[in-house]
Design an enzyme around this catalytic site. Sequence first.
Site, PDB file in Angstrom:
ATOM      1  N   SER A 111       1.443   4.397   1.401  1.00  0.00           N
ATOM      2  CA  SER A 111       2.302   3.219   1.446  1.00  0.00           C
ATOM      3  C   SER A 111       3.239   3.183   0.249  1.00  0.00           C
ATOM      4  O   SER A 111       4.183   2.405   0.222  1.00  0.00           O
ATOM      5  CB  SER A 111       1.448   1.952   1.464  1.00  0.00           C
ATOM      6  OG  SER A 111       0.611   1.933   0.325  1.00  0.00           O
ATOM      7  N   HIS A 142       3.452   5.665   8.422  1.00  0.00           N
ATOM      8  CA  HIS A 142       2.777   4.575   7.709  1.00  0.00           C
ATOM      9  C   HIS A 142       2.353   3.484   8.686  1.00  0.00           C
ATOM     10  O   HIS A 142       3.174   2.720   9.182  1.00  0.00           O
ATOM     11  CB  HIS A 142       3.689   4.006   6.614  1.00  0.00           C
ATOM     12  CG  HIS A 142       3.040   2.933   5.823  1.00  0.00           C
ATOM     13  ND1 HIS A 142       3.683   1.763   5.459  1.00  0.00           N
ATOM     14  CD2 HIS A 142       1.770   2.812   5.347  1.00  0.00           C
ATOM     15  CE1 HIS A 142       2.845   0.993   4.790  1.00  0.00           C
ATOM     16  NE2 HIS A 142       1.683   1.607   4.709  1.00  0.00           N
ATOM     17  N   GLU A 201       5.905   2.853  10.370  1.00  0.00           N
ATOM     18  CA  GLU A 201       7.125   3.314   9.699  1.00  0.00           C
ATOM     19  C   GLU A 201       7.124   4.843   9.738  1.00  0.00           C
ATOM     20  O   GLU A 201       6.183   5.483   9.261  1.00  0.00           O
ATOM     21  CB  GLU A 201       7.160   2.826   8.249  1.00  0.00           C
ATOM     22  CG  GLU A 201       7.356   1.324   8.133  1.00  0.00           C
ATOM     23  CD  GLU A 201       7.290   0.813   6.703  1.00  0.00           C
ATOM     24  OE1 GLU A 201       8.035  -0.134   6.382  1.00  0.00           O
ATOM     25  OE2 GLU A 201       6.493   1.341   5.897  1.00  0.00           O
ATOM     26  N   ASN A 239       6.915  -2.634   2.458  1.00  0.00           N
ATOM     27  CA  ASN A 239       6.411  -2.854   1.094  1.00  0.00           C
ATOM     28  C   ASN A 239       7.530  -2.976   0.065  1.00  0.00           C
ATOM     29  O   ASN A 239       7.362  -3.636  -0.956  1.00  0.00           O
ATOM     30  CB  ASN A 239       5.429  -1.753   0.695  1.00  0.00           C
ATOM     31  CG  ASN A 239       4.074  -1.972   1.337  1.00  0.00           C
ATOM     32  OD1 ASN A 239       3.694  -3.104   1.606  1.00  0.00           O
ATOM     33  ND2 ASN A 239       3.353  -0.908   1.607  1.00  0.00           N
TER      34      ASN A 239
END
Length: 271
Positions: A106, A127, A139, A177
């Site tokens: 991540s 991800h 992702e 993130n």
Amino acid sequence: QVAAASGHTVVLVDQSDEILKKSTKGIEESLKRVTKKKFADKPEAGAEFIKNTLKNLTTSTDAASVVHSTDLVIEAIVENLEVKNELFKTLDKFAPEHTIFASNTSSLQITKMANATTRQDRFGGLHFFNPVPMMKLVEVIKTPMTSQKTFESLVDFSKAVGKSPVSCKDTPGFIVNRLLVPYMMEAIRLFERGDASKEDIDVAMKLGAGYPMGPFELLDYVGLDTSKYIIDGWHSLEPNNPLFAPSPLLNKLVEEKKLGKKTGEGFYKYK
């Protein structure tokens, strides 16, 4: 679990048989929860679904010995670049030429991992989000060396396991993130300055922005050590970026082993 449930043959690799037994049991429990919803009025079909999914799943403690018959390797080990690179370096020697490598990191750079192998063009990021059986997003990360064919294969795989893929370049934190971590850090700074209480900040973001959790609840859920690890990594990459500045309060809580839900206390206390 989601790969096996969508008809893929999966080998789950971990460090010991004990961990693998626990993982398999966890998958079985999770599948039971899924079938309760999915096959509420058809228990036989639910039992069949669990049986077929588990049939697609085998386990091993030796990644090098199973990688020779795989099309895709998804790495989801500890968030440590050196350890990840060691694994990829080893697997690169044993995997067939067509095998695609992907990391579920991540916060680390996919490019740095790809460079540890000889298959930079067959390397990308996948991800997933926790809990994976529930969360629809993946992702898909394309490095400057990832080939279009590899990228398309990763997108196709994400769709085949029932997820909604979005794509992003290999930039810190990717999409989610990159926006979420600075937001949580900004919430801590707001509290550190004494501008608002953590309880009021949480209520404000839930009721004002429609978020299911406030930033402090989310930090405790994610783990304060994980959040600190991510922000420290980004800060070392871009020391002058104010969004990535470390937080004295976060550092203090981690030092005191108050890591959130998993330790019973973080920003809040848990019973």
